[in-house]
Design a protein around this motif. Structure first.
Motif, PDB file in Angstrom:
ATOM      1  N   LEU A 213       0.830  -1.205   0.000  1.00 44.01           N
ATOM      2  CA  LEU A 213       0.000   0.000   0.000  1.00 44.01           C
ATOM      3  C   LEU A 213       0.868   1.259   0.000  1.00 44.01           C
ATOM      4  O   LEU A 213       0.617   2.215  -0.740  1.00 44.01           O
ATOM      5  CB  LEU A 213      -0.914   0.009   1.228  1.00 44.01           C
ATOM      6  CG  LEU A 213      -2.097  -0.957   1.224  1.00 44.01           C
ATOM      7  CD1 LEU A 213      -2.737  -1.020   2.600  1.00 44.01           C
ATOM      8  CD2 LEU A 213      -3.121  -0.544   0.178  1.00 44.01           C
ATOM      9  N   ILE A 214       1.913   1.255   0.831  1.00 39.19           N
ATOM     10  CA  ILE A 214       2.801   2.418   0.914  1.00 39.19           C
ATOM     11  C   ILE A 214       3.534   2.620  -0.399  1.00 39.19           C
ATOM     12  O   ILE A 214       3.692   3.762  -0.876  1.00 39.19           O
ATOM     13  CB  ILE A 214       3.809   2.245   2.073  1.00 39.19           C
ATOM     14  CG1 ILE A 214       3.065   2.266   3.410  1.00 39.19           C
ATOM     15  CG2 ILE A 214       4.873   3.340   2.036  1.00 39.19           C
ATOM     16  CD1 ILE A 214       3.929   1.953   4.592  1.00 39.19           C
ATOM     17  N   LEU A 215       3.955   1.546  -1.032  1.00 41.06           N
ATOM     18  CA  LEU A 215       4.646   1.649  -2.316  1.00 41.06           C
ATOM     19  C   LEU A 215       3.729   2.259  -3.383  1.00 41.06           C
ATOM     20  O   LEU A 215       4.171   3.064  -4.211  1.00 41.06           O
ATOM     21  CB  LEU A 215       5.139   0.277  -2.766  1.00 41.06           C
ATOM     22  CG  LEU A 215       6.396  -0.244  -2.063  1.00 41.06           C
ATOM     23  CD1 LEU A 215       6.697  -1.666  -2.506  1.00 41.06           C
ATOM     24  CD2 LEU A 215       7.590   0.659  -2.361  1.00 41.06           C
ATOM     25  N   ALA A 216       2.452   1.876  -3.353  1.00 42.49           N
ATOM     26  CA  ALA A 216       1.508   2.409  -4.340  1.00 42.49           C
ATOM     27  C   ALA A 216       1.371   3.919  -4.193  1.00 42.49           C
ATOM     28  O   ALA A 216       1.412   4.666  -5.183  1.00 42.49           O
ATOM     29  CB  ALA A 216       0.142   1.742  -4.185  1.00 42.49           C
ATOM     30  N   VAL A 217       1.243   4.401  -2.956  1.00 44.86           N
ATOM     31  CA  VAL A 217       1.082   5.843  -2.747  1.00 44.86           C
ATOM     32  C   VAL A 217       2.400   6.569  -3.019  1.00 44.86           C
ATOM     33  O   VAL A 217       2.413   7.697  -3.506  1.00 44.86           O
ATOM     34  CB  VAL A 217       0.589   6.122  -1.311  1.00 44.86           C
ATOM     35  CG1 VAL A 217       0.409   7.616  -1.098  1.00 44.86           C
ATOM     36  CG2 VAL A 217      -0.719   5.403  -1.056  1.00 44.86           C
ATOM     37  N   THR A 218       3.524   5.922  -2.721  1.00 47.04           N
ATOM     38  CA  THR A 218       4.829   6.516  -2.996  1.00 47.04           C
ATOM     39  C   THR A 218       5.021   6.708  -4.500  1.00 47.04           C
ATOM     40  O   THR A 218       5.472   7.766  -4.962  1.00 47.04           O
ATOM     41  CB  THR A 218       5.954   5.630  -2.442  1.00 47.04           C
ATOM     42  OG1 THR A 218       5.796   5.501  -1.022  1.00 47.04           O
ATOM     43  CG2 THR A 218       7.319   6.244  -2.731  1.00 47.04           C
ATOM     44  N   ILE A 219       4.658   5.693  -5.293  1.00 51.43           N
ATOM     45  CA  ILE A 219       4.727   5.807  -6.755  1.00 51.43           C
ATOM     46  C   ILE A 219       3.846   6.969  -7.217  1.00 51.43           C
ATOM     47  O   ILE A 219       4.224   7.752  -8.094  1.00 51.43           O
ATOM     48  CB  ILE A 219       4.274   4.495  -7.422  1.00 51.43           C
ATOM     49  CG1 ILE A 219       5.287   3.381  -7.122  1.00 51.43           C
ATOM     50  CG2 ILE A 219       4.121   4.666  -8.930  1.00 51.43           C
ATOM     51  CD1 ILE A 219       4.826   1.995  -7.564  1.00 51.43           C
ATOM     52  N   HIS A 220       2.682   7.094  -6.590  1.00 51.68           N
ATOM     53  CA  HIS A 220       1.733   8.161  -6.888  1.00 51.68           C
ATOM     54  C   HIS A 220       2.371   9.534  -6.688  1.00 51.68           C
ATOM     55  O   HIS A 220       2.118  10.474  -7.449  1.00 51.68           O
ATOM     56  CB  HIS A 220       0.532   7.968  -5.952  1.00 51.68           C
ATOM     57  CG  HIS A 220      -0.545   8.997  -6.078  1.00 51.68           C
ATOM     58  ND1 HIS A 220      -1.850   8.722  -5.749  1.00 51.68           N
ATOM     59  CD2 HIS A 220      -0.538  10.286  -6.452  1.00 51.68           C
ATOM     60  CE1 HIS A 220      -2.600   9.790  -5.952  1.00 51.68           C
ATOM     61  NE2 HIS A 220      -1.825  10.769  -6.364  1.00 51.68           N
ATOM     62  N   ASN A 221       3.220   9.665  -5.667  1.00 56.13           N
ATOM     63  CA  ASN A 221       3.780  10.967  -5.306  1.00 56.13           C
ATOM     64  C   ASN A 221       5.004  11.366  -6.128  1.00 56.13           C
ATOM     65  O   ASN A 221       5.405  12.535  -6.090  1.00 56.13           O
ATOM     66  CB  ASN A 221       4.152  10.977  -3.819  1.00 56.13           C
ATOM     67  CG  ASN A 221       2.929  11.052  -2.914  1.00 56.13           C
ATOM     68  OD1 ASN A 221       1.870  11.507  -3.327  1.00 56.13           O
ATOM     69  ND2 ASN A 221       3.073  10.588  -1.690  1.00 56.13           N
ATOM     70  N   ILE A 222       5.608  10.436  -6.847  1.00 64.37           N
ATOM     71  CA  ILE A 222       6.790  10.766  -7.647  1.00 64.37           C
ATOM     72  C   ILE A 222       6.505  11.871  -8.661  1.00 64.37           C
ATOM     73  O   ILE A 222       7.248  12.865  -8.720  1.00 64.37           O
ATOM     74  CB  ILE A 222       7.353   9.506  -8.336  1.00 64.37           C
ATOM     75  CG1 ILE A 222       7.960   8.561  -7.304  1.00 64.37           C
ATOM     76  CG2 ILE A 222       8.401   9.887  -9.383  1.00 64.37           C
ATOM     77  CD1 ILE A 222       8.414   7.230  -7.886  1.00 64.37           C
ATOM     78  N   PRO A 223       5.461  11.754  -9.496  1.00 67.70           N
ATOM     79  CA  PRO A 223       5.223  12.821 -10.480  1.00 67.70           C
ATOM     80  C   PRO A 223       4.889  14.162  -9.855  1.00 67.70           C
ATOM     81  O   PRO A 223       5.192  15.206 -10.432  1.00 67.70           O
ATOM     82  CB  PRO A 223       4.055  12.284 -11.313  1.00 67.70           C
ATOM     83  CG  PRO A 223       3.410  11.239 -10.479  1.00 67.70           C
ATOM     84  CD  PRO A 223       4.505  10.638  -9.669  1.00 67.70           C
ATOM     85  N   GLU A 224       4.278  14.158  -8.670  1.00 65.54           N
ATOM     86  CA  GLU A 224       3.966  15.421  -8.009  1.00 65.54           C
ATOM     87  C   GLU A 224       5.252  16.140  -7.610  1.00 65.54           C
ATOM     88  O   GLU A 224       5.391  17.357  -7.799  1.00 65.54           O
ATOM     89  CB  GLU A 224       3.078  15.161  -6.786  1.00 65.54           C
ATOM     90  CG  GLU A 224       1.719  14.569  -7.154  1.00 65.54           C
ATOM     91  CD  GLU A 224       0.924  14.141  -5.935  1.00 65.54           C
ATOM     92  OE1 GLU A 224       1.387  14.427  -4.797  1.00 65.54           O
ATOM     93  OE2 GLU A 224      -0.142  13.534  -6.100  1.00 65.54           O
TER      94      GLU A 224
ATOM     95  N   TRP B 211       2.872   7.419  10.970  1.00 67.02           N
ATOM     96  CA  TRP B 211       4.221   7.288  10.429  1.00 67.02           C
ATOM     97  C   TRP B 211       4.198   6.782   8.990  1.00 67.02           C
ATOM     98  O   TRP B 211       4.834   7.360   8.113  1.00 67.02           O
ATOM     99  CB  TRP B 211       5.034   6.334  11.304  1.00 67.02           C
ATOM    100  CG  TRP B 211       6.383   6.002  10.737  1.00 67.02           C
ATOM    101  CD1 TRP B 211       6.771   4.840  10.150  1.00 67.02           C
ATOM    102  CD2 TRP B 211       7.523   6.869  10.685  1.00 67.02           C
ATOM    103  NE1 TRP B 211       8.077   4.914   9.732  1.00 67.02           N
ATOM    104  CE2 TRP B 211       8.568   6.141  10.053  1.00 67.02           C
ATOM    105  CE3 TRP B 211       7.769   8.179  11.108  1.00 67.02           C
ATOM    106  CZ2 TRP B 211       9.837   6.697   9.839  1.00 67.02           C
ATOM    107  CZ3 TRP B 211       9.031   8.718  10.897  1.00 67.02           C
ATOM    108  CH2 TRP B 211      10.029   7.978  10.269  1.00 67.02           C
ATOM    109  N   TYR B 212       3.429   5.736   8.750  1.00 66.09           N
ATOM    110  CA  TYR B 212       3.381   5.179   7.404  1.00 66.09           C
ATOM    111  C   TYR B 212       2.619   6.102   6.444  1.00 66.09           C
ATOM    112  O   TYR B 212       2.930   6.143   5.252  1.00 66.09           O
ATOM    113  CB  TYR B 212       2.751   3.787   7.427  1.00 66.09           C
ATOM    114  CG  TYR B 212       3.625   2.754   8.089  1.00 66.09           C
ATOM    115  CD1 TYR B 212       4.910   2.510   7.622  1.00 66.09           C
ATOM    116  CD2 TYR B 212       3.164   2.024   9.194  1.00 66.09           C
ATOM    117  CE1 TYR B 212       5.715   1.561   8.239  1.00 66.09           C
ATOM    118  CE2 TYR B 212       3.971   1.083   9.805  1.00 66.09           C
ATOM    119  CZ  TYR B 212       5.247   0.853   9.333  1.00 66.09           C
ATOM    120  OH  TYR B 212       6.055  -0.078   9.941  1.00 66.09           O
TER     121      TYR B 212
END
Length: 270
Positions: free
Chosen positions: A124-135, A192-193
């Motif tokens: 789940l954290i990886l999915a949101v992290t990938i989401h934040n890269i383009p931002e 934290w997460y």
């Protein structure tokens, strides 16, 4: 204070702006200390709002300047924008195929990417992290454009983009931390997460700024690249998640409001 910020190197400005957007993610994640649950209608509206902000930012802050900057380059103005836009989407697609991840709200059986035994939380954290890269990239490229001295680049426009992305990061932080709390994690771990998913933004912002500072000719492509990556995230992740719980109309209205807010920020401040 504004004068001091203006005097900073654009790369440092981008890093500070990325820290701000990360801080907004953390602020949203901190909502878990106030409540363990959030009305699904509210969350879906917020997700729709976030999607609207990202769509507007992709056009007003990234694609349109990319086209304007391509004028006089010797190529048709649409080529850098089209090429960069598609490359950004393909980049996110490539990361998604390489890195196992699970979009929020989906069952564990719908994990994307290579088969893995990683814990659901990690996915789940990886999915949101990938989401934040383009931002983060979008913010970095906007501030890095200042170093190129192009007439369409301004500190106000970069500020507007960072502010818009920061605003839409607030519900994203909530969308991670509160479901984790619901699954049995402590408040501190959920927070934290939740904030950890936004750590990538300052890093991506710095990378985006440095790339265009040292390679100014790629600026139109870089702006469109960030736009393509953001639209990929909106279509693949944000919109489906906001409309999968029976609140499609509410989420759509949130998207319209988010689009208008970002448009006003960009046109009004930029």
């Amino acid at each position: 204070m504004i004068e001091s910020f203006q005097a900073l190197n654009p790369a440092l400005q981008a890093l500070l702006a990325g820290i701000f957007t990360w801080g907004m993610t953390a602020l949203g994640a901190a909502a878990v200390f106030l409540r363990q649950e959030i009305d699904r209608k509210v969350l879906d509206w917020m997700l729709g709002f976030a999607g609207g902000v990202m769509i507007a930012a992709s056009f007003w802050s990234l694609l349109l300047p990319s086209i304007e900057m391509s004028s006089g380059s010797g190529l048709p103005e649409w080529i850098p924008a089209a090429a960069g836009f598609l490359a950004g989407g393909l980049f996110l697609r490539g990361i998604g195929m390489t890195l196992p991840h699970l979009h929020p709200g989906r069952p564990s059986g719908e994990t994307e990417g290579p088969t893995t035994s990683w814990h659901r939380l990690t996915l789940l954290i990886l999915a949101v992290t990938i989401h934040n890269i383009p931002e983060g990239l979008a913010v970095g490229v906007a501030f890095g454009a200042l170093a190129a001295g192009h007439e369409t680049a301004s500190l106000a426009a970069a500020f507007a983009l960072a502010l818009g992305i920061g605003i839409q990061n607030f519900p994203e932080g909530m969308a991670v931390s509160i479901p984790l709390r619901r699954e049995g994690f402590t408040q501190m771990k959920s927070f934290w997460y939740g904030q950890l998913s936004g750590v990538v933004e300052p890093v991506a912002a710095l990378i985006g700024a440095v790339a265009v500072i040292f390679a100014a000719p790629i600026l139109p492509y870089a702006l469109a690249f960030a736009a393509g990556a953001m639209i990929f995230v909106v279509v693949e992740d944000v919109v489906p998640e906001s409309q999968m719980h029976g609140n499609a109309d509410l989420a759509t209205m949130g998207a319209l409001v988010g689009f208008v807010v970002m448009m006003v920020l960009d046109v009004g401040l930029g």
